[in-house]
Design an enzyme around this catalytic site. Structure first.
Site, PDB file in Angstrom:
ATOM      1  N   HIS A   1     -26.912   5.961 -12.351  1.00 45.01           N
ATOM      2  CA  HIS A   1     -27.817   5.509 -11.282  1.00 45.01           C
ATOM      3  C   HIS A   1     -27.400   6.154  -9.963  1.00 45.01           C
ATOM      4  O   HIS A   1     -26.887   5.504  -9.060  1.00 45.01           O
ATOM      5  CB  HIS A   1     -27.787   3.981 -11.162  1.00 45.01           C
ATOM      6  CG  HIS A   1     -28.904   3.418 -10.353  1.00 45.01           C
ATOM      7  ND1 HIS A   1     -29.613   2.301 -10.744  1.00 45.01           N
ATOM      8  CD2 HIS A   1     -29.473   3.811  -9.186  1.00 45.01           C
ATOM      9  CE1 HIS A   1     -30.540   2.027  -9.844  1.00 45.01           C
ATOM     10  NE2 HIS A   1     -30.460   2.934  -8.871  1.00 45.01           N
TER      11      HIS A   1
ATOM     12  N   ASP B   1     -25.719   3.072  -7.983  1.00 43.38           N
ATOM     13  CA  ASP B   1     -26.794   3.041  -6.977  1.00 43.38           C
ATOM     14  C   ASP B   1     -26.281   3.674  -5.683  1.00 43.38           C
ATOM     15  O   ASP B   1     -26.418   3.131  -4.594  1.00 43.38           O
ATOM     16  CB  ASP B   1     -27.273   1.616  -6.737  1.00 43.38           C
ATOM     17  CG  ASP B   1     -28.740   1.544  -6.331  1.00 43.38           C
ATOM     18  OD1 ASP B   1     -29.327   2.593  -6.012  1.00 43.38           O
ATOM     19  OD2 ASP B   1     -29.305   0.439  -6.324  1.00 43.38           O
TER      20      ASP B   1
ATOM     21  N   LYS C   1     -37.877   8.541 -13.937  1.00 37.52           N
ATOM     22  CA  LYS C   1     -37.569   7.284 -13.247  1.00 37.52           C
ATOM     23  C   LYS C   1     -38.835   6.673 -12.670  1.00 37.52           C
ATOM     24  O   LYS C   1     -39.545   7.307 -11.898  1.00 37.52           O
ATOM     25  CB  LYS C   1     -36.558   7.544 -12.124  1.00 37.52           C
ATOM     26  CG  LYS C   1     -36.334   6.342 -11.217  1.00 37.52           C
ATOM     27  CD  LYS C   1     -35.680   5.161 -11.955  1.00 37.52           C
ATOM     28  CE  LYS C   1     -35.611   3.930 -11.072  1.00 37.52           C
ATOM     29  NZ  LYS C   1     -34.744   4.114  -9.905  1.00 37.52           N
TER      30      LYS C   1
ATOM     31  N   HIS D   1     -34.635   0.792   1.739  1.00 39.27           N
ATOM     32  CA  HIS D   1     -36.046   0.829   1.359  1.00 39.27           C
ATOM     33  C   HIS D   1     -36.979   0.989   2.554  1.00 39.27           C
ATOM     34  O   HIS D   1     -38.168   0.681   2.462  1.00 39.27           O
ATOM     35  CB  HIS D   1     -36.393  -0.398   0.520  1.00 39.27           C
ATOM     36  CG  HIS D   1     -35.721  -0.353  -0.816  1.00 39.27           C
ATOM     37  ND1 HIS D   1     -36.175   0.437  -1.842  1.00 39.27           N
ATOM     38  CD2 HIS D   1     -34.586  -0.946  -1.265  1.00 39.27           C
ATOM     39  CE1 HIS D   1     -35.364   0.306  -2.881  1.00 39.27           C
ATOM     40  NE2 HIS D   1     -34.389  -0.509  -2.541  1.00 39.27           N
TER      41      HIS D   1
ATOM     42  N   HIS E   1     -28.369   8.223  -6.599  1.00 34.40           N
ATOM     43  CA  HIS E   1     -29.260   8.792  -5.590  1.00 34.40           C
ATOM     44  C   HIS E   1     -28.525  10.009  -5.028  1.00 34.40           C
ATOM     45  O   HIS E   1     -27.506   9.861  -4.347  1.00 34.40           O
ATOM     46  CB  HIS E   1     -29.523   7.795  -4.460  1.00 34.40           C
ATOM     47  CG  HIS E   1     -30.289   6.580  -4.864  1.00 34.40           C
ATOM     48  ND1 HIS E   1     -31.585   6.349  -4.447  1.00 34.40           N
ATOM     49  CD2 HIS E   1     -29.947   5.518  -5.643  1.00 34.40           C
ATOM     50  CE1 HIS E   1     -32.005   5.194  -4.944  1.00 34.40           C
ATOM     51  NE2 HIS E   1     -31.019   4.675  -5.676  1.00 34.40           N
TER      52      HIS E   1
ATOM     53  N   HIS F   1     -40.115   3.840 -10.187  1.00 32.96           N
ATOM     54  CA  HIS F   1     -39.589   3.058  -9.070  1.00 32.96           C
ATOM     55  C   HIS F   1     -40.730   2.371  -8.344  1.00 32.96           C
ATOM     56  O   HIS F   1     -41.768   2.974  -8.081  1.00 32.96           O
ATOM     57  CB  HIS F   1     -38.819   3.958  -8.094  1.00 32.96           C
ATOM     58  CG  HIS F   1     -37.939   3.199  -7.147  1.00 32.96           C
ATOM     59  ND1 HIS F   1     -38.443   2.436  -6.119  1.00 32.96           N
ATOM     60  CD2 HIS F   1     -36.581   3.067  -7.079  1.00 32.96           C
ATOM     61  CE1 HIS F   1     -37.448   1.878  -5.454  1.00 32.96           C
ATOM     62  NE2 HIS F   1     -36.308   2.246  -6.020  1.00 32.96           N
TER      63      HIS F   1
END
Length: 569
Positions: free
Chosen positions: A136, A362, A219, A322, A138, A221
């Site tokens: 995971h 993450d 992925k 986010h 990024h 999302h």
């Protein structure tokens, strides 16, 4: 005539043997050696006046006739399949054999032949694990890779293009242009890498283009719209091309509830990210999806383990990741809906039961890339303290629990993403991605990392000192991190279709490219030691989590091991 020595002296000389116990760092976890594959009285050890000398432990066998390139002597292997003492032979960058090393001319039962061409890594008194796998990622900044490597991670799978707004929030490398550039960038790093394409499109051709360009997975999302229709189209493409689908579901329940997502998945294999929900997903009950046989459930490390600071730090992290605005009440409500002490507490227990199967980071998107292994064993410690020994364990050791937790960061992510033939465990024929730990620093700071059979990272003292040990001692890149050695020691994972389409040559890639495989015909029962399928329900008012009717709850820890005792900052 044999010479007898006591256990303490033996352990100090050759490392622990069958029946000896070892404490892991400063945790309450203890492992016991289950078996010793070396031979008492015929152990091999390097050094002045020691065994590995010409005509003694070192044979006259040439490399071409079977001598290995490297032997790790007397290591305590901790893997999903066992906790054993053994020598490990490495040849051509692969694990050649696990057993007894030495000179077959004068020693019995030699599996690993030491010759003049053999280098030695002393494993006495050290724990050896497979390099861990973080699924995971990024890919926000390249510095993550060194940080991950320094913690014992040797494979990173995820998505991104750098610090773009989309990458800050989602693990997607969207489109053939970005996939190509990231594959080319991967050439520079001493790490196995693979990239996920963006899975959010109801038009399957957009997804096919990315798989054909080299994506090793797709992925889905919620920030791109994880609707039942995009879930269906993404899984259709994955089934055709044998790549894994990872999913971050719909927190706001705009396009449906968790039951609608389960129906859209329709029994097909899928890897669910941060399945508890603080990282995102149907509020408040995405956690119940871990009871589906076709679901491979994982956690990310910001909620590992549940401590007194877990809830407090999450809100600000979530707002940044986010692209939310603290001035907009709806954005704050969105963030707060994901942070629930009840489901985070239940997540601890579901890991201990083996209902959650994988832990990942993450990275820089709420998670910490260098703390995957640490937080995994902090969780194991917390559960030992709060729940006592597992039924498979005893008062003497925590072997089963340790094997369950090491599986979450090694073999299980490898199986989930179709790379377990190559990495994820210490087994004959796999790539020699290995991590050596001092027991007192286990899961915190590796002593040495071997990548593709060469040392890529190590604790190292002052380069101007007369010996390697004077301070400051800290982790540093070694020779396999540079030049053509880097190219030969690390690998890139792509879809089988892209390799058949000659994408590596078209992009000028020099690293060996390996196809992912068997991602679609697996389910939770294929994972190791983490296969429980509980019937989960969540009270929509209180967020309390029940497993087969039993309330799952635990208290947060005030203090965790493997923390400030080991770090200055």
């Amino acid at each position: 005539m044999s010479y007898k020595i006591d256990r303490k002296t033996y352990a100090q000389t050759y490392g622990p043997t069958t029946g000896d116990r070892v404490r892991l760092a400063d945790t309450e976890l203890f492992i016991e050696v289950e078996k010793d594959l070396t031979t008492y009285g015929d152990e091999v050890k390097f050094g002045g006046g020691k065994v590995i000398r010409d005509g003694m432990g070192q044979s006259q066998v040439r490399r071409a006739d079977g001598a290995v390139d490297t032997v790790i002597t007397n290591a305590l292997i901790v893997d999903w399949w066992g906790i054993i003492k053994a020598d490990v032979g490495i040849k051509d960058g692969m694990i050649f054999e696990i057993g007894k090393a030495g000179n077959p001319d004068i020693q019995d039962n030699v599996d690993i032949v030491i010759g003049a061409s053999t280098e030695v890594i002393a494993g006495e008194g050290h724990i050896l694990t497979a390099g861990s796998i973080d699924t995971h990622i990024h890919f926000i900044c390249p510095q993550q890779i060194e940080t991950a490597l320094s913690s014992g991670i040797t494979t990173m799978l995820g998505g991104g293009t750098g610090p773009a707004t989309g990458t800050n929030a989602t693990t997607c490398t969207p489109g053939s242009f970005h996939i190509s550039r990231m594959l080319q960038s991967a050439e520079a790093f001493p790490m196995n890498l693979g990239f996920f394409g963006k899975g959010n499109s109801t038009n399957e051709i957009n997804l096919i283009d990315q798989v054909e360009a080299g994506a090793c997975g797709l992925k889905l999302h919620e920030d791109w719209g994880t609707t039942p229709s995009t879930i269906n189209s993404c899984l259709n493409v994955a089934d055709k091309f044998d790549v894994q689908v990872c999913i971050h579901t719909d927190t706001l329940n705009e396009a449906g509830f968790v039951e609608d997502t389960i129906n859209a998945i329709a029994g097909r294999t899928i890897h669910t990210f941060h399945t508890e929900g603080a990282g995102g997903g149907h509020a408040p009950d995405i956690i119940k999806i871990c009871g589906e046989k076709n679901v491979l459930p994982s956690s990310t490390n910001p909620t590992r383990p549940y401590t007194r600071n877990t809830l407090e730090e999450h809100l600000d992290m979530l707002m940044v990741c986010h692209h939310l605005d603290s001035k907009i009440p709806e954005d704050i409500a969105f963030a707060e809906s994901r942070i629930r002490r009840e489901t985070i507490a239940a997540e601890d227990i579901l890991h201990d039961l083996g209902a959650f199967s994988i832990i990942a980071s993450d990275s820089q998107a709420m998670g910490r890339v260098g703390e995957v292994i640490t937080r995994t064993f902090q969780t194991a410690h917390k559960m030992k303290v709060q729940r006592g020994p597992l039924s498979q364990d005893s008062d003497r050791n925590d072997n089963y629990r340790v094997k369950r937790y090491i599986s979450k960061v090694t073999i299980n992510p490898a199986i989930a993403h179709g790379i377990d033939k190559h990495v994820g465990s210490i087994e004959k024929g796999k790539i020699a991605d290995l991590v050596l730990w001092k027991p007192s620093f286990f899961a915190v700071k590796p002593e040495l990392v071997v990548k593709g059979g060469s040392i890529v990272w190590s604790q190292m003292g002052d380069a101007n000192a007369s010996i390697p040990t004077p301070g400051p001692v800290h982790g540093r890149p070694m020779f396999a991190s540079f030049g053509q050695s880097l190219i030969k020691s690390s690998f890139t994972f792509l879809s089988k279709n892209s390799i058949e389409q000659n994408i590596p040559n078209k992009l000028g890639l020099q690293k060996k490219c390996i196809a992912v495989e068997n991602t679609r015909n697996i389910n939770k029962s294929n994972l190791k030691l983490n296969t429980k399928l509980p019937n989960i329900s969540v009270d929509p008012q209180t967020y309390e989590v029940f497993s087969d009717g039993e309330l799952l709850t635990c208290e947060p820890l005030d203090e965790v091991p493997m923390a400030q005792r080991y770090f200055l900052l």
